[in-house]
Design a protein around this motif. Sequence first.
Motif, mmCIF file in Angstrom:
data_model
loop_
_atom_site.group_PDB
_atom_site.id
_atom_site.type_symbol
_atom_site.label_atom_id
_atom_site.label_comp_id
_atom_site.label_asym_id
_atom_site.label_seq_id
_atom_site.Cartn_x
_atom_site.Cartn_y
_atom_site.Cartn_z
ATOM 1 N N ALA A 89 69.253 -72.656 35.052
ATOM 2 C CA ALA A 89 67.910 -72.150 35.348
ATOM 3 C C ALA A 89 67.176 -71.850 34.063
ATOM 4 O O ALA A 89 67.782 -71.578 33.025
ATOM 5 C CB ALA A 89 68.001 -70.874 36.191
ATOM 6 N N SER A 90 65.855 -71.886 34.140
ATOM 7 C CA SER A 90 65.048 -71.327 33.063
ATOM 8 C C SER A 90 64.584 -69.947 33.517
ATOM 9 O O SER A 90 64.649 -69.628 34.714
ATOM 10 C CB SER A 90 63.847 -72.227 32.744
ATOM 11 N N GLN B 230 58.212 -78.731 41.573
ATOM 12 C CA GLN B 230 58.363 -80.181 41.639
ATOM 13 C C GLN B 230 57.257 -80.767 40.774
ATOM 14 O O GLN B 230 56.111 -80.315 40.845
ATOM 15 C CB GLN B 230 58.206 -80.698 43.072
ATOM 16 N N ILE B 231 57.593 -81.742 39.932
ATOM 17 C CA ILE B 231 56.580 -82.398 39.099
ATOM 18 C C ILE B 231 56.395 -83.823 39.606
ATOM 19 O O ILE B 231 57.349 -84.597 39.689
ATOM 20 C CB ILE B 231 56.984 -82.399 37.618
ATOM 21 N N THR B 232 55.160 -84.141 39.944
ATOM 22 C CA THR B 232 54.819 -85.476 40.423
ATOM 23 C C THR B 232 53.552 -85.929 39.721
ATOM 24 O O THR B 232 52.535 -85.225 39.746
ATOM 25 C CB THR B 232 54.581 -85.483 41.944
ATOM 26 N N THR C 70 61.959 -76.577 32.613
ATOM 27 C CA THR C 70 61.508 -76.371 31.235
ATOM 28 C C THR C 70 59.990 -76.261 31.167
ATOM 29 O O THR C 70 59.452 -75.387 30.476
ATOM 30 C CB THR C 70 61.999 -77.517 30.335
ATOM 31 N N THR C 71 59.293 -77.129 31.884
ATOM 32 C CA THR C 71 57.831 -77.071 31.900
ATOM 33 C C THR C 71 57.348 -75.719 32.400
ATOM 34 O O THR C 71 56.435 -75.106 31.828
ATOM 35 C CB THR C 71 57.259 -78.191 32.798
ATOM 36 N N THR C 72 57.984 -75.218 33.469
ATOM 37 C CA THR C 72 57.606 -73.923 34.017
ATOM 38 C C THR C 72 57.811 -72.810 33.000
ATOM 39 O O THR C 72 56.918 -71.983 32.779
ATOM 40 C CB THR C 72 58.424 -73.629 35.286
ATOM 41 N N GLY D 30 66.133 -75.672 40.320
ATOM 42 C CA GLY D 30 65.763 -77.002 40.787
ATOM 43 C C GLY D 30 66.673 -78.043 40.181
ATOM 44 O O GLY D 30 67.381 -77.788 39.195
ATOM 45 N N ASP D 31 66.661 -79.217 40.754
ATOM 46 C CA ASP D 31 67.479 -80.304 40.242
ATOM 47 C C ASP D 31 66.942 -80.784 38.895
ATOM 48 O O ASP D 31 65.839 -80.400 38.476
ATOM 49 C CB ASP D 31 67.490 -81.463 41.239
ATOM 50 N N LYS D 32 67.693 -81.624 38.224
ATOM 51 C CA LYS D 32 67.284 -82.179 36.938
ATOM 52 C C LYS D 32 65.931 -82.873 37.086
ATOM 53 O O LYS D 32 65.730 -83.673 38.001
ATOM 54 C CB LYS D 32 68.335 -83.170 36.429
ATOM 55 N N GLY D 33 65.003 -82.551 36.187
ATOM 56 C CA GLY D 33 63.687 -83.159 36.221
ATOM 57 C C GLY D 33 62.699 -82.463 37.142
ATOM 58 O O GLY D 33 61.555 -82.906 37.270
#
Length: 369
Positions: free
Chosen positions: A144-145, A289-291, A166-168, A159-162
């Motif tokens: 976790a971050s 989630q990043i999309t 890190t962005t959060t 969350g899962d990898k990706g």
Amino acid sequence: MSAVRIATADGPAVTVTSTGEAVPAWAARYFGAWWTATPVTDLAGPVVSGDVDEEELRALTAVVDGSSPERIEYAGAEMLCVREGAMVTAVQPGEGLAYRWDAEWKLLRIVGTDETAVATAAARLAREVVRAQLLADGWAILHASAVTGPDGATILTLGDKGAGKTTTAFTLARAGWAMLANDRVFARVDDTGTVRVLPWPSAAAIGFGLLEALDLFETTRERLASGEQMHPTQHQKVTDALLAGDRTPLWKKNGKGELKPQYFPDQLTTWLSIPLATQGHAAGILYPQITADAAHRLIEYSRGVQDGDFFDETTEDRYPDAFGLLPPPVDHTALRAALEELPRQGLVMGHDPSANATLLKDAVARLSV
């Protein structure tokens, strides 16, 4: 002899020693921002000792060569290990390093031909010694971050990898939160049911895309151009690209991951102006989630806490327990239950940093933190 004691906010500690100053100084720099690093003259408790010593390197290599060693991969390089009672002798021929762990005396000796390699290995194994103590005290390692507010309230991102952990973390850190963890965090439920958290000190890897989105690429390039050095695990191609101002992402030869800039923990503050935290208590969980080109929005998300959110011997890939330091696995039922009781919020982010920052502010507000 030079020595520095590395300790967490919870108490577990290890002393890093050397005949010179470079190895303890490296450990102090590596751990001092998240844990504590205090010069000492005594050697109480577990000790990690590191030196450039080619004669001792040859002697330990001969021990391994004269046996039938176990072959493992440790920190991305082959390690040959020989176990005899309370003693473990190991070498990494490709790295020019040799190790001897004496469990009875709790002494880990590291020797090699290159001072930076010895210092890096000593810091890595010092962290493993502390990790073992924390796990024995009931702590777990979450994938976790985490960022922490002034009162210690901590937002975990799972969350899962990706997924965007890190962005959060870095987006919230740029918004004023203190960084407690980029990728891993220690967690334990105390007697009051509170989930306490401690940082896992490590080099921070930030991809070119995120670095540019956070407006930190040029700052990094300028520091490098002035002659300052980044973490030695950083690939030379990354350094060259940073110096050239080339923001094009670089990929590993196998295509299974990005080559990223690697920062010492203290550089997160001195270079990137990101404050760091030494401890906290979990107050909520984000599930991002990043999309690409997504409509930024908050969502209901019931993923929950999963087995893969915990690091253990079955999920650890870079640092297997080569020296038998770790205690038997513990039951994390109570921790998992406490985490499941925390407020949570799902969100969908895209590649617009301003929109991500606004959305994360709303997500945190929903957690009432």
